[in-house]
Write an enzyme that holds these catalytic residues in place. Structure first.
Site, PDB file in Angstrom:
ATOM      1  N   PHE A 152     -16.537 -21.469  -1.582  1.00 40.93           N
ATOM      2  CA  PHE A 152     -16.474 -22.919  -1.449  1.00 40.93           C
ATOM      3  C   PHE A 152     -17.426 -23.450  -0.395  1.00 40.93           C
ATOM      4  O   PHE A 152     -17.986 -24.528  -0.553  1.00 40.93           O
ATOM      5  CB  PHE A 152     -15.039 -23.377  -1.138  1.00 40.93           C
ATOM      6  CG  PHE A 152     -14.165 -23.339  -2.340  1.00 40.93           C
ATOM      7  CD1 PHE A 152     -14.292 -24.276  -3.344  1.00 40.93           C
ATOM      8  CD2 PHE A 152     -13.233 -22.333  -2.505  1.00 40.93           C
ATOM      9  CE1 PHE A 152     -13.507 -24.230  -4.483  1.00 40.93           C
ATOM     10  CE2 PHE A 152     -12.441 -22.266  -3.634  1.00 40.93           C
ATOM     11  CZ  PHE A 152     -12.574 -23.217  -4.625  1.00 40.93           C
ATOM     12  N   GLU A 153     -17.605 -22.724   0.681  1.00 34.77           N
ATOM     13  CA  GLU A 153     -18.479 -23.189   1.759  1.00 34.77           C
ATOM     14  C   GLU A 153     -19.954 -23.091   1.374  1.00 34.77           C
ATOM     15  O   GLU A 153     -20.734 -23.966   1.707  1.00 34.77           O
ATOM     16  CB  GLU A 153     -18.220 -22.393   3.043  1.00 34.77           C
ATOM     17  CG  GLU A 153     -16.872 -22.622   3.684  1.00 34.77           C
ATOM     18  CD  GLU A 153     -16.728 -23.985   4.342  1.00 34.77           C
ATOM     19  OE1 GLU A 153     -17.747 -24.667   4.599  1.00 34.77           O
ATOM     20  OE2 GLU A 153     -15.573 -24.373   4.602  1.00 34.77           O
ATOM     21  N   GLY A 154     -20.316 -22.004   0.698  1.00 36.54           N
ATOM     22  CA  GLY A 154     -21.735 -21.778   0.421  1.00 36.54           C
ATOM     23  C   GLY A 154     -22.449 -21.395   1.705  1.00 36.54           C
ATOM     24  O   GLY A 154     -21.972 -21.662   2.802  1.00 36.54           O
ATOM     25  N   ARG A 181     -11.605 -27.335  -4.131  1.00 37.94           N
ATOM     26  CA  ARG A 181     -11.105 -26.353  -3.157  1.00 37.94           C
ATOM     27  C   ARG A 181      -9.586 -26.458  -3.025  1.00 37.94           C
ATOM     28  O   ARG A 181      -8.881 -25.450  -3.030  1.00 37.94           O
ATOM     29  CB  ARG A 181     -11.767 -26.568  -1.798  1.00 37.94           C
ATOM     30  CG  ARG A 181     -11.342 -25.528  -0.769  1.00 37.94           C
ATOM     31  CD  ARG A 181     -12.066 -25.738   0.536  1.00 37.94           C
ATOM     32  NE  ARG A 181     -11.777 -24.662   1.465  1.00 37.94           N
ATOM     33  CZ  ARG A 181     -12.640 -24.222   2.369  1.00 37.94           C
ATOM     34  NH1 ARG A 181     -13.841 -24.740   2.445  1.00 37.94           N
ATOM     35  NH2 ARG A 181     -12.311 -23.252   3.186  1.00 37.94           N
TER      36      ARG A 181
END
Length: 145
Positions: free
Chosen positions: A17-19, A132
């Site tokens: 989700f953060e990348g 998310r």
């Protein structure tokens, strides 16, 4: 979007989700880098290896916050529930967890429903947070397959 049903890996879940970003970026008024960790300054550059190490450190802190919260308020969360809440806490901080559990007064079913409400950043509903939170709620309620 990470495969939450097979991974069983909170760090992979969060990273999905953060990348990864090798240079600092504005994360709603905070300078972040890597996988959403705090940047040391605007000119910092980071490798994926270092970013992963920092993410795991911050994840360990988030997990401790979750575990301390559970102990303080009498929750008996499973590993998947702890992972979901560690992801939530990694993203929203200790204050977010306190709000989500209403300072330890909400039950698990209400927590899994309410987690879907935390989709705003700087007053704006963000599609990435919607996805998310759906994944965190699913992980919290159903676990890993």
């Amino acid at each position: 979007d990470p495969d939450i049903k097979t991974s069983g890996n909170a760090a992979g879940f969060i990273a999905g989700f953060e990348g990864f970003r090798s240079t600092p970026y504005d994360d709603v008024g905070k300078l972040a880098i890597g996988y959403g960790t705090k940047a040391s300054g605007p000119n910092q550059v980071i490798s994926e290896e270092e970013a992963s190490r920092l993410m795991r450190q911050d994840l360990a802190k988030a997990r401790k916050i979750v575990d301390d919260h559970a102990e303080k308020h009498g929750y008996t969360w499973s590993n998947n529930q702890r992972d979901a809440l560690a992801s939530f806490t990694y993203n929203s901080g200790n204050g977010g967890l306190n709000d989500l559990t209403e300072r330890g007064t909400r039950g698990d079913e209400e927590i899994s429903f309410m987690i879907l409400e935390y989709v705003y950043a700087d007053g704006k509903k963000l599609a990435g947070l919607v996805e998310r939170r759906k994944a965190e709620a699913k992980l919290f309620a159903e676990g890993y397959d």
